[in-house]
Design a protein around this motif. Structure first.
Motif, PDB file in Angstrom:
ATOM      1  N   GLU A 161       0.848  -1.073  -0.118  1.00  0.00           N
ATOM      2  CA  GLU A 161       0.084  -0.012  -0.162  1.00  0.00           C
ATOM      3  C   GLU A 161       0.954   1.164  -0.021  1.00  0.00           C
ATOM      4  O   GLU A 161       0.567   2.266  -0.580  1.00  0.00           O
ATOM      5  N   ARG A 162       1.872   1.294   0.805  1.00  0.00           N
ATOM      6  CA  ARG A 162       2.921   2.341   0.944  1.00  0.00           C
ATOM      7  C   ARG A 162       3.507   2.537  -0.553  1.00  0.00           C
ATOM      8  O   ARG A 162       3.710   3.580  -0.907  1.00  0.00           O
ATOM      9  N   GLN A 163       3.863   1.536  -1.264  1.00  0.00           N
ATOM     10  CA  GLN A 163       4.468   1.614  -2.478  1.00  0.00           C
ATOM     11  C   GLN A 163       3.489   2.169  -3.502  1.00  0.00           C
ATOM     12  O   GLN A 163       3.879   2.971  -4.405  1.00  0.00           O
ATOM     13  N   ARG A 164       2.248   1.696  -3.295  1.00  0.00           N
ATOM     14  CA  ARG A 164       1.256   1.960  -4.470  1.00  0.00           C
ATOM     15  C   ARG A 164       1.173   3.481  -4.171  1.00  0.00           C
ATOM     16  O   ARG A 164       0.851   4.291  -5.140  1.00  0.00           O
ATOM     17  N   LEU A 165       1.083   3.928  -2.781  1.00  0.00           N
ATOM     18  CA  LEU A 165       0.708   5.524  -2.586  1.00  0.00           C
ATOM     19  C   LEU A 165       1.820   6.236  -3.383  1.00  0.00           C
ATOM     20  O   LEU A 165       1.822   7.369  -3.815  1.00  0.00           O
ATOM     21  N   ALA A 166       3.288   5.674  -2.937  1.00  0.00           N
ATOM     22  CA  ALA A 166       4.340   6.300  -3.361  1.00  0.00           C
ATOM     23  C   ALA A 166       4.411   6.458  -4.775  1.00  0.00           C
ATOM     24  O   ALA A 166       4.648   7.569  -5.467  1.00  0.00           O
ATOM     25  N   ALA A 167       3.812   5.614  -5.471  1.00  0.00           N
ATOM     26  CA  ALA A 167       3.810   5.427  -7.206  1.00  0.00           C
ATOM     27  C   ALA A 167       2.949   6.259  -7.522  1.00  0.00           C
ATOM     28  O   ALA A 167       2.956   7.082  -8.471  1.00  0.00           O
ATOM     29  N   VAL A 168       1.747   6.390  -6.840  1.00  0.00           N
ATOM     30  CA  VAL A 168       0.627   7.291  -7.176  1.00  0.00           C
ATOM     31  C   VAL A 168       1.448   8.896  -6.876  1.00  0.00           C
ATOM     32  O   VAL A 168       0.970   9.748  -8.023  1.00  0.00           O
TER      33      VAL A 168
END
Length: 668
Positions: A161-168
């Motif tokens: 989730e953190r990586q997705r948020l960072a990617a977003v």
């Protein structure tokens, strides 16, 4: 005499030693019993793996629970967990047993039958400890671990989730920044924010720059008068200052910033305060969009709109625009003039309410068609509003409405009607001419048939006289008879040509197309004209063609064309300045066609005659004293036959040098 020997050995130490050993063994057994009881009762999964084959000699209940409910006691580790084949655990156990070095790791991924319901991914904190005997040799491994599957899954999910948020955030086109209270220092910024504000978090210039972050002045378009702006400057009521100091939510305020590199940009800024556990403002989440280009484009768009309006007012076409509800949004002066309605009375009004006479007309249908299909149309009609012919173009607009152009074409329509009447008269005259031409062809066909009968009789009687059927024939009479027969055959040839032409012109010729070898076709024609070539002493050359080269043609019609071309070349070629005449046949090929070129060194054809030689009854030499005979149908028939087979016949010539006739037919 007998002697009695009495031997006494002091075994006190040995007895003490055996007693001590028995005590130690008992103590060790008790200790092992206690260890076994502790291992079996432990809450942590534990097992004792004995020997190099790692046999599970001691397994506690916790270990059995994480083994999918299996009782693996007495089995080797490979027998107990065959699904671990290909995973590193067997190798790790062998290495610890061989080296005596313990091994431990956290959150180790294991794929096995964890719950007795099939293979699944699990995670364990694992440790293998070597167990040694009295001599210090490793004889077993103590395996214990903690099932951390749920915790690890939760951690991995949080990390994803953190990586997705960072990617977003990384790919968001909007700048996202966390500004710390109270100065507004940028502690976190995504790439879009860095590009907008011109600073990178933790860079040396951030501290000084962020002190001024709350002091950017309002940009053009910001609400409020200059006096209001001055008051806000004095009280630090800037968007970010209000969020950090007053905990206010700021939404889409336009500010002008000056970046550290000196560039001035217009930014649409929003800020939401972030509070700590005590409710104090800890910072603000700032979103920013660089609208410098947008504002420039808006200004340019307004200027372009003004230019378009000027153009629409100056064009000769009438123009109007309607929205999705058919309400007028624009009407130019030309439309006002044609409709005789003031545009101020039409803007905002419904088209069909203002012009009810147009309801149900072609224009009504076309407007609704473009509105539903969103495809432009162009049509001409009589306007139900003005009774004039109009040319109309309707285009769908991006906003859901329509843009419509129309012009008065009544004068053009009147001229077109007059022209169509003239065309109709011309078509009638052409039909009459074609009827007359068909009558001429039919007449020629009939006359050809009628003339052949007496000519055949003349030839027959001449042959009978020559054979002496009617009495002796003198040499002078025989010469006369030969001339009669020659003239009869020539006249038959002329009549045959007229008959062929009439059949071609009437469309009565049928074609049997086949793949004809080019070399064979030329060789057959050459054999038929060879006597004429020898009689006139003419040179002849054929460049040849590959045996596999074929053309698509009717073999009989192809021979007729080649014989006509070669015969004409022989007829019009003669020696010049003591040099014998020459005829050459060459072949060229492209991807789709075969070209046969017949070249001669004859008299050539004058330029003014070159375009007419393919017309019927036309000859290049039309003098009454011409040496060559014929009615001028051979080339006309040959070209029609070539075109009938999907090809063509063309000519090029230089007077006094020679001519080239090129036959083109489809390549097989």
């Amino acid at each position: 005499m007998r002697y009695l020997v009495h031997y006494v050995e002091d075994v006190t130490e040995r007895v003490h030693a055996e007693a001590e050993r028995a005590r130690l063994v008992a103590a060790l057994a008790a200790e092992r019993g206690q260890l076994r009881a502790a291992l079996l009762q432990a809450m942590t999964p534990m097992a004792l793996l004995v020997g190099p084959e790692h046999r599970l000699e001691l397994v506690n209940d916790a270990y059995k629970r994480v083994s999918g409910g299996r009782d693996v006691t007495g089995l080797t580790y490979r027998e107990a967990f065959p699904e671990l084949e290909g995973q590193p655990f067997f190798d790790i156990q062998d290495r610890v047993y061989a080296t005596g070095e313990p091994w431990a790791a956290t959150a180790v991924p294991v794929r096995y039958d964890r719950l007795g319901a099939g293979l699944e991914d699990a995670y364990f904190d694992l440790r293998y400890e070597p167990v040694r005997d009295a001599e210090g040799r490793v004889f077993a491994l103590l395996s214990y671990g903690v099932d951390v599957t749920e915790q690890t899954r939760a951690h991995l999910a949080a990390e994803r989730e953190r990586q997705r948020l960072a990617a977003v955030l990384e790919h968001l086109p909007v700048g996202v920044t966390f500004a710390e209270a109270p100065a507004g220092r940028h502690s976190v910024s995504n790439p879009a924010a860095v590009a907008i504000w011109g600073v990178v978090p933790a860079s040396p210039e951030v501290a000084a720059y962020s002190r001024d972050f709350v002091g950017f002045r309002p940009g053009p378009g910001a609400p409020g008068s200059p006096e209001e702006a001055a008051r806000r400057i004095a009280s630090h009521e800037w968007p970010l200052a209000r969020a950090l100091a007053q905990g206010e939510v700021v939404q889409d305020e336009l500010v002008e910033i000056e970046r550290p590199d000196g560039a001035r940009r217009l930014v649409s800024l929003s800020a939401a305060p972030v509070r700590d556990a005590d409710g104090r403002v800890d910072g603000a989440l700032v979103t920013s969009v660089d609208v410098t280009e947008r504002e420039r484009l808006l200004a340019e768009s307004e200027a372009a709109r003004a230019r378009v309006t000027a153009v629409l007012e100056s064009i000769g076409d009438a123009f109007y625009a309607v929205d999705a509800e058919f309400r007028f949004t624009y009407v130019n002066r030309r439309a006002e003039a044609l409709w005789q309605r003031c545009r101020e009375d039409l803007i905002g009004r419904h088209y069909w309410s203002e012009f009810p006479a147009a309801v149900g007309s072609e224009s009504y249908r076309m407007h609704h068609q473009v509105m539903s299909e969103r495809r432009p149309v162009h049509y001409e009609t009589i306007s139900p509003l003005t009774d004039l012919w109009i040319d109309v173009s309707i285009y769908p607009e991006a906003g859901g409405g329509l843009a419509c152009y129309f012009r008065d074409i009544t004068a053009r329509k009147t001229a077109e009607a007059a022209r169509e009447a003239a065309v109709a008269r011309a078509e009638g005259a052409r039909a009459e001419a074609e009827q007359a031409n068909r009558g001429k062809s039919e007449f020629l066909a009939v006359m050809s048939h009628e003339l052949r009968t007496p000519l055949n009789a003349i030839g027959g009687y001449a042959e009978l006289i020559e054979l002496g059927i009617h009495g002796p024939v003198t040499e002078a009479q025989r010469t006369a008879l030969a001339r009669i027969q020659q003239s009869q055959r020539h006249l038959l040839g002329l009549i045959a040509g007229v008959l062929d032409y009439s059949r071609v012109e009437a469309g009565a010729v049928t074609y049997r197309l086949a793949d004809v070898p080019v070399g064979e076709a030329v060789a057959e024609a050459e054999a038929l004209v060879a006597p004429q070539l020898r009689a006139k002493g003419l040179g002849y050359a054929w460049s040849g063609a590959p045996p596999e080269l074929h053309m698509r043609a009717d073999r009989e019609k192809l021979q007729q064309i080649l014989l006509n071309l070669l015969g004409n070349a022989v007829k019009f070629t003669r020696p010049r300045d003591g040099v014998p005449g020459r005829i050459e046949v060459a072949c060229t090929v492209d991807e789709e066609r075969v070209h046969l070129h017949v070249r001669d060194t004859g008299v050539g054809i004058a330029p003014e005659q070159l375009e007419r030689i393919f017309e019927p009854f036309v000859q290049a030499d039309q003098r009454l004293t011409r040496a060559q005979e014929g009615v001028g149908l051979g080339l006309a028939i040959s070209r029609d036959l070539a075109r009938g087979m999907g090809g063509d016949l063309t000519a090029a010539s230089v007077p006094g040098v020679g001519s080239t006739f090129s036959l083109t037919l489809p390549r097989a």
